[in-house]
Design a protein around this motif. Structure first.
Motif, PDB file in Angstrom:
ATOM      1  N   ASP A 215       0.834  -1.210   0.000  1.00 52.56           N
ATOM      2  CA  ASP A 215       0.000   0.000   0.000  1.00 52.56           C
ATOM      3  C   ASP A 215       0.866   1.257   0.000  1.00 52.56           C
ATOM      4  OD1 ASP A 215      -2.277  -1.543  -0.003  1.00 52.56           O
ATOM      5  OD2 ASP A 215      -2.663  -1.323   2.157  1.00 52.56           O
ATOM      6  N   GLY A 216       1.968   1.219   0.762  1.00 55.70           N
ATOM      7  CA  GLY A 216       2.865   2.373   0.784  1.00 55.70           C
ATOM      8  C   GLY A 216       3.530   2.602  -0.558  1.00 55.70           C
ATOM      9  N   THR A 219       0.847   4.059  -2.916  1.00 57.73           N
ATOM     10  CA  THR A 219       0.563   5.459  -2.574  1.00 57.73           C
ATOM     11  C   THR A 219       1.685   6.379  -3.034  1.00 57.73           C
ATOM     12  OG1 THR A 219      -0.735   4.794  -0.642  1.00 57.73           O
ATOM     13  CG2 THR A 219       0.104   7.049  -0.665  1.00 57.73           C
ATOM     14  N   GLU A 222       1.329   6.798  -6.835  1.00 58.53           N
ATOM     15  CA  GLU A 222       0.135   7.542  -7.245  1.00 58.53           C
ATOM     16  C   GLU A 222       0.220   9.006  -6.836  1.00 58.53           C
ATOM     17  OE1 GLU A 222      -3.063   3.872  -7.502  1.00 58.53           O
ATOM     18  OE2 GLU A 222      -3.259   5.317  -5.863  1.00 58.53           O
ATOM     19  N   HIS A 223       1.038   9.305  -5.807  1.00 59.48           N
ATOM     20  CA  HIS A 223       1.246  10.693  -5.396  1.00 59.48           C
ATOM     21  C   HIS A 223       2.573  11.251  -5.901  1.00 59.48           C
ATOM     22  CE1 HIS A 223      -1.952   9.529  -2.586  1.00 59.48           C
ATOM     23  NE2 HIS A 223      -2.186  10.819  -2.421  1.00 59.48           N
ATOM     24  N   ASP A 225       5.615  10.660  -4.965  1.00 60.56           N
ATOM     25  CA  ASP A 225       6.296  11.140  -3.768  1.00 60.56           C
ATOM     26  C   ASP A 225       7.436  10.186  -3.399  1.00 60.56           C
ATOM     27  OD1 ASP A 225       7.092  12.011  -1.266  1.00 60.56           O
ATOM     28  OD2 ASP A 225       5.063  12.526  -0.625  1.00 60.56           O
ATOM     29  N   LEU A 228       7.886   9.049   0.319  1.00 64.53           N
ATOM     30  CA  LEU A 228       7.084   7.923   0.784  1.00 64.53           C
ATOM     31  C   LEU A 228       7.758   6.601   0.430  1.00 64.53           C
ATOM     32  CD1 LEU A 228       3.463   9.111  -0.105  1.00 64.53           C
ATOM     33  CD2 LEU A 228       4.617   9.178   2.117  1.00 64.53           C
ATOM     34  N   ARG A 270      -1.390   4.675 -11.691  1.00 66.09           N
ATOM     35  CA  ARG A 270      -2.428   4.018 -10.897  1.00 66.09           C
ATOM     36  C   ARG A 270      -2.048   2.551 -10.765  1.00 66.09           C
ATOM     37  NH1 ARG A 270      -7.880   5.133 -10.917  1.00 66.09           N
ATOM     38  NH2 ARG A 270      -7.206   7.291 -11.115  1.00 66.09           N
TER      39      ARG A 270
END
Length: 330
Positions: A215-216, A219, A222-223, A225, A228, A270
């Motif tokens: 999940d990390g 995320t 998708e961001h 980042d 993260l 995505r």
């Protein structure tokens, strides 16, 4: 009884006796050749050959060992004219040049390993131990190492240590002697010990910690980042992606590549969680011309201290193979 009725009855009996082994034969062929798509074709050929010789099968062996004999020989024949399938880390050492941009292999230059959907071989049993064994025997690192063994050694090791056939049974399947099987297994074990990396204890994909790492990772992409991602990857993490020959070792090198050449802007990526090779994975989509189009499959190697390896397969056809759409509508 007419010939047609008799053939239909034989076909129904053949299906009843053999179809329950299809999933495990898919996994067997995949271990042998390193391609889910090839494994499908080889299992299809196995069943065609089995049906053609079914009338002569007189129960001198179990149906299962008979099918494995056919499947293994189909795989050995298919392996003869083909180059082995590899990951970038099987070609050379990690990238150490000044430019972090990965170098792409020319089309047809390398035969790449493919991931395997867990949904294809999910055991019908609820026994956690059986499920764990099935997953462990399909780990990407193991499959990649197996491809570097000579084909017959690969078959011996799989039949003996994954499928638990005895040495005499394995010899019968391969049409050789028990002594040859024992010698081949010894050499295969020694070579595998040299090839297979030891990342530490891996988390099962159903472990909450493994899912949190996946999940990390999703995320972060998708961001767009990189900070993260830093929380997800271990300091000794590696990153490789087909069809690129270059691969990267160390979290800083991985983050530099991703931040500079991959992440882009929020909304470019995505991902949909799935499982592959007994590991957490995701179907990857990339925005192109305003549409989220299939990009490939990414497979993570999770440990209690973070993700130790990221392997991405840039092949849109794999997304469809895993049962996902080619284009996302939202």
């Amino acid at each position: 009884m007419t010939a047609q009725v008799r053939e239909a009855a034989d076909r129904n009996r053949f299906t009843a006796e053999t179809e329950r082994f299809r999933r495990e034969l898919l996994a067997h062929c995949y271990r042998m050749v390193g391609s889910a798509q090839d494994a499908e074709d080889l299992v299809q050929e196995t069943y065609l050959r089995a049906w053609r010789s079914y009338a002569g099968f007189e129960g001198r062996a179990s149906i299962r060992s008979w099918l494995y004999k056919i499947a293994t020989n189909v795989c050995l024949t298919a392996a003869q004219p083909r180059p082995i399938r590899v990951l970038p880390s099987g070609l050379a050492g990690p990238h150490d040049g000044p430019d972090s941009r990965p170098s792409e292999a020319a089309p047809g230059e390398v035969s790449w390993l493919e991931p395997f959907p867990d949904t294809w071989i999910t055991p019908s049993t609820d026994d956690p131990a059986t499920t764990a064994v099935a997953r462990e025997s399909l780990r990407l690192a193991l499959i990649a190492s197996l491809q570097h063994l000579p084909a017959r050694q690969r078959a011996i090791l799989i039949l003996r240590e994954v499928l638990a056939f005895s040495a005499p049974e394995t010899a019968k399947i391969l049409g050789t002697t028990t002594a040859a099987v024992k010698s081949g297994l010894q050499r295969a074990r020694a070579r595998l010990d040299e090839l297979e990396p030891q990342p530490g204890e891996l988390l099962e994909p159903t472990d909450k910690r493994a899912r949190a790492l996946l999940d990390g990772y999703i995320t972060a992409f998708e961001h767009s980042d990189a900070s993260l991602l830093e929380k997800v990857l271990r300091t000794d993490a590696t990153l490789e992606a087909t069809p690129f020959r270059s691969w990267y070792a160390g979290r800083l090198n991985c983050l530099n590549l991703l931040a500079t050449h991959v992440l882009g802007t929020p909304g470019d990526w995505r991902m949909i969680a799935t499982e592959a090779n007994g590991q957490p994975a995701a179907a990857v989509y990339h925005r192109n011309d305003g549409k989220l189009q299939a990009h490939g499959i990414v497979v993570l190697t999770p440990t209690a201290t973070g993700v130790t390896r990221v392997t991405e397969f840039h092949n849109p056809a794999l997304v469809v193979l895993f049962g996902f759409p080619n284009v996302l509508t939202n």
